[in-house]
Design a protein around this motif. Structure first.
Motif, PDB file in Angstrom:
ATOM      1  N   SER A 170       0.866  -1.181   0.000  1.00 58.69           N
ATOM      2  CA  SER A 170       0.000   0.000   0.000  1.00 58.69           C
ATOM      3  C   SER A 170       0.900   1.228   0.000  1.00 58.69           C
ATOM      4  CB  SER A 170      -0.911   0.000   1.232  1.00 58.69           C
ATOM      5  OG  SER A 170      -0.140   0.108   2.418  1.00 58.69           O
ATOM      6  N   PRO A 171       0.345   2.413  -0.245  1.00 55.00           N
ATOM      7  CA  PRO A 171       1.195   3.610  -0.161  1.00 55.00           C
ATOM      8  C   PRO A 171       1.848   3.702   1.214  1.00 55.00           C
ATOM      9  CG  PRO A 171      -0.882   4.137  -1.237  1.00 55.00           C
ATOM     10  CD  PRO A 171      -1.030   2.741  -0.704  1.00 55.00           C
ATOM     11  N   ALA A 172       3.174   3.788   1.230  1.00 55.51           N
ATOM     12  CA  ALA A 172       3.901   3.834   2.502  1.00 55.51           C
ATOM     13  C   ALA A 172       3.666   5.180   3.193  1.00 55.51           C
ATOM     14  CB  ALA A 172       5.385   3.612   2.249  1.00 55.51           C
ATOM     15  N   PRO A 173       3.641   5.193   4.528  1.00 54.46           N
ATOM     16  CA  PRO A 173       3.398   6.445   5.270  1.00 54.46           C
ATOM     17  C   PRO A 173       4.347   7.567   4.873  1.00 54.46           C
ATOM     18  CG  PRO A 173       3.349   4.560   6.753  1.00 54.46           C
ATOM     19  CD  PRO A 173       3.809   4.046   5.423  1.00 54.46           C
ATOM     20  N   GLU A 174       5.562   7.221   4.474  1.00 50.40           N
ATOM     21  CA  GLU A 174       6.544   8.237   4.111  1.00 50.40           C
ATOM     22  C   GLU A 174       6.150   9.034   2.869  1.00 50.40           C
ATOM     23  OE1 GLU A 174       8.727   4.764   6.054  1.00 50.40           O
ATOM     24  OE2 GLU A 174       7.142   5.036   4.553  1.00 50.40           O
ATOM     25  N   PHE A 175       5.203   8.507   2.090  1.00 46.17           N
ATOM     26  CA  PHE A 175       4.792   9.174   0.848  1.00 46.17           C
ATOM     27  C   PHE A 175       3.358   9.707   0.924  1.00 46.17           C
ATOM     28  CE2 PHE A 175       7.906   5.879  -0.144  1.00 46.17           C
ATOM     29  CZ  PHE A 175       8.880   6.642  -0.767  1.00 46.17           C
ATOM     30  N   VAL A 176       2.800   9.727   2.119  1.00 46.93           N
ATOM     31  CA  VAL A 176       1.420  10.175   2.304  1.00 46.93           C
ATOM     32  C   VAL A 176       1.399  11.374   3.251  1.00 46.93           C
ATOM     33  CG1 VAL A 176      -0.860   9.547   3.188  1.00 46.93           C
ATOM     34  CG2 VAL A 176       0.489   7.865   1.912  1.00 46.93           C
ATOM     35  N   ASP A 177       0.712  12.445   2.847  1.00 40.97           N
ATOM     36  CA  ASP A 177       0.501  13.607   3.715  1.00 40.97           C
ATOM     37  C   ASP A 177      -0.763  14.313   3.248  1.00 40.97           C
ATOM     38  OD1 ASP A 177       1.215  15.206   1.463  1.00 40.97           O
ATOM     39  OD2 ASP A 177       3.319  15.225   2.085  1.00 40.97           O
ATOM     40  N   ASP A 178      -1.035  15.472   3.814  1.00 41.94           N
ATOM     41  CA  ASP A 178      -2.270  16.184   3.459  1.00 41.94           C
ATOM     42  C   ASP A 178      -2.319  16.544   1.977  1.00 41.94           C
ATOM     43  OD1 ASP A 178      -3.089  16.028   6.073  1.00 41.94           O
ATOM     44  OD2 ASP A 178      -2.427  18.057   6.606  1.00 41.94           O
ATOM     45  N   SER A 179      -1.169  16.820   1.397  1.00 42.34           N
ATOM     46  CA  SER A 179      -1.122  17.180  -0.020  1.00 42.34           C
ATOM     47  C   SER A 179      -1.077  15.963  -0.930  1.00 42.34           C
ATOM     48  CB  SER A 179       0.110  18.062  -0.305  1.00 42.34           C
ATOM     49  OG  SER A 179       0.061  19.247   0.454  1.00 42.34           O
ATOM     50  N   HIS A 180      -0.759  14.804  -0.348  1.00 40.94           N
ATOM     51  CA  HIS A 180      -0.650  13.571  -1.129  1.00 40.94           C
ATOM     52  C   HIS A 180      -1.366  12.443  -0.397  1.00 40.94           C
ATOM     53  CE1 HIS A 180       2.898  16.058  -2.152  1.00 40.94           C
ATOM     54  NE2 HIS A 180       2.660  15.642  -3.382  1.00 40.94           N
TER      55      HIS A 180
END
Length: 312
Positions: A270-280
């Motif tokens: 799944s999308p790793a936490p390191e690549f997920v934020d409010d903008s992504h």
């Protein structure tokens, strides 16, 4: 361990050859920066000086050519699809949308290959042994380029038990084909797909801006195209690019070996936490690699892309 050096080739896939494993820290830093650039802005490249000898390539192409002997086609029909648990599968396609004869086998973690013709299985096994070194080296290089420890990709995908499927293809000369397409537009699941071929030309990749790039490979180079699951893990930072094979310029038969290097079947991607934020926000649903291979109704050895079913 494979050597990786980087050199840009205009209007063609970037070339990767040595430097990542250099003792010179500045050289290594520049190499890692360039690997990140190539993965983000291209998503495909080719390797030379990869550690697999020319004699191994010669054995592979001879073994495949012997397997596809036109006088032995009836014996190959024993490998036609019978059930989803097949580990060796043969097929023949001749239509406006696809023109090739192929053999698919499981290469890792358990190796499966026809025992005939003599020497074929041994030649392929030696090649796949070298490819495992390529997988490990690229896993480390991509991990460092992303800014993480060397084992990041290996852990995320459980690469030690990664599920690799190899497709050996025989493309006909254009006068024998039913159309201009060898394999239609597609992406591939997994970490990446590697490709070698005995005759240059035929493979086309679509770049980020939609341009079609003809892939021209030096002899015994390995072409690398990033896979769907690296795109999923990085939440779209690295892209899996659409590619296809054309046969309209084939003067002679052409052999290629495309190997899909996947995560372990039980690896949850799944999308790793390191690549997920409010903008992504997450752009893909998480599931095991096995579930993703079955998401569009195909079975494991078919390894068809299901990224459109996974995309949110």
């Amino acid at each position: 361990m494979i050597p990786l050096r980087l050199l840009m080739m205009l209007r063609s896939p970037p070339l990767i050859t040595s430097c990542y494993f250099s003792d010179d820290l500045d050289e290594r830093s520049k190499a890692l920066e360039y690997i990140g650039h190539v993965c983000k802005d291209f998503g495909f490249f080719y390797l030379v000086n990869h550690g697999i000898s020319d004699s191994v390539f010669e054995g592979v192409f001879k073994g495949i050519s012997d397997f596809f002997n036109p006088t032995e086609i009836e014996s190959r029909k024993q490998y036609e699809k019978k059930n989803p648990t097949d580990r060796i599968r043969w097929g023949l396609r001749s239509s406006p949308g696809e023109n090739r004869e192929y053999l698919k086998i499981i290469a890792h973690p358990q190796y499966h290959c026809p025992t005939k013709p003599a020497g074929f299985s041994e030649s392929m096994e030696e090649y796949f042994k070298g490819l495992r070194e390529v997988v490990q080296g690229l896993g480390k290089a991509v991990s460092k380029a992303l800014g993480f420890e060397e084992c990041y990709i290996e852990k995320a995908f459980k690469l030690g038990t990664g599920f690799d499927v190899s497709r050996m293809n025989l493309y006909p000369p254009n006068f024998r084909s039913k159309g201009s397409i060898g394999v239609p537009d597609h992406t591939d699941p997994g970490f990446f797909v590697s490709l070698i071929q005995d005759v240059n030309g035929g493979l086309q990749v679509f770049s980020n801006d939609g341009n079609c790039i003809n892939v021209n490979l030096p002899p015994n180079a390995i072409f690398i195209n990033l896979g769907d699951h690296l795109e999923i893990l990085t939440n779209g930072k690295y892209k899996s690019h659409v590619h296809r094979v054309v046969v309209d310029n084939n003067k002679v038969k052409r052999i290629s070996v495309a190997t899909l290097h996947g995560p372990s079947l039980d690896a949850f991607v799944s999308p790793a936490p390191e690549f997920v934020d409010d903008s992504h926000p997450p752009a893909y649903r998480g599931m095991t690699y096995k579930q993703s291979l079955q998401a569009n109704g195909s079975d494991e050895i078919d390894v068809q892309s299901s990224i459109e079913q996974i995309r949110l």
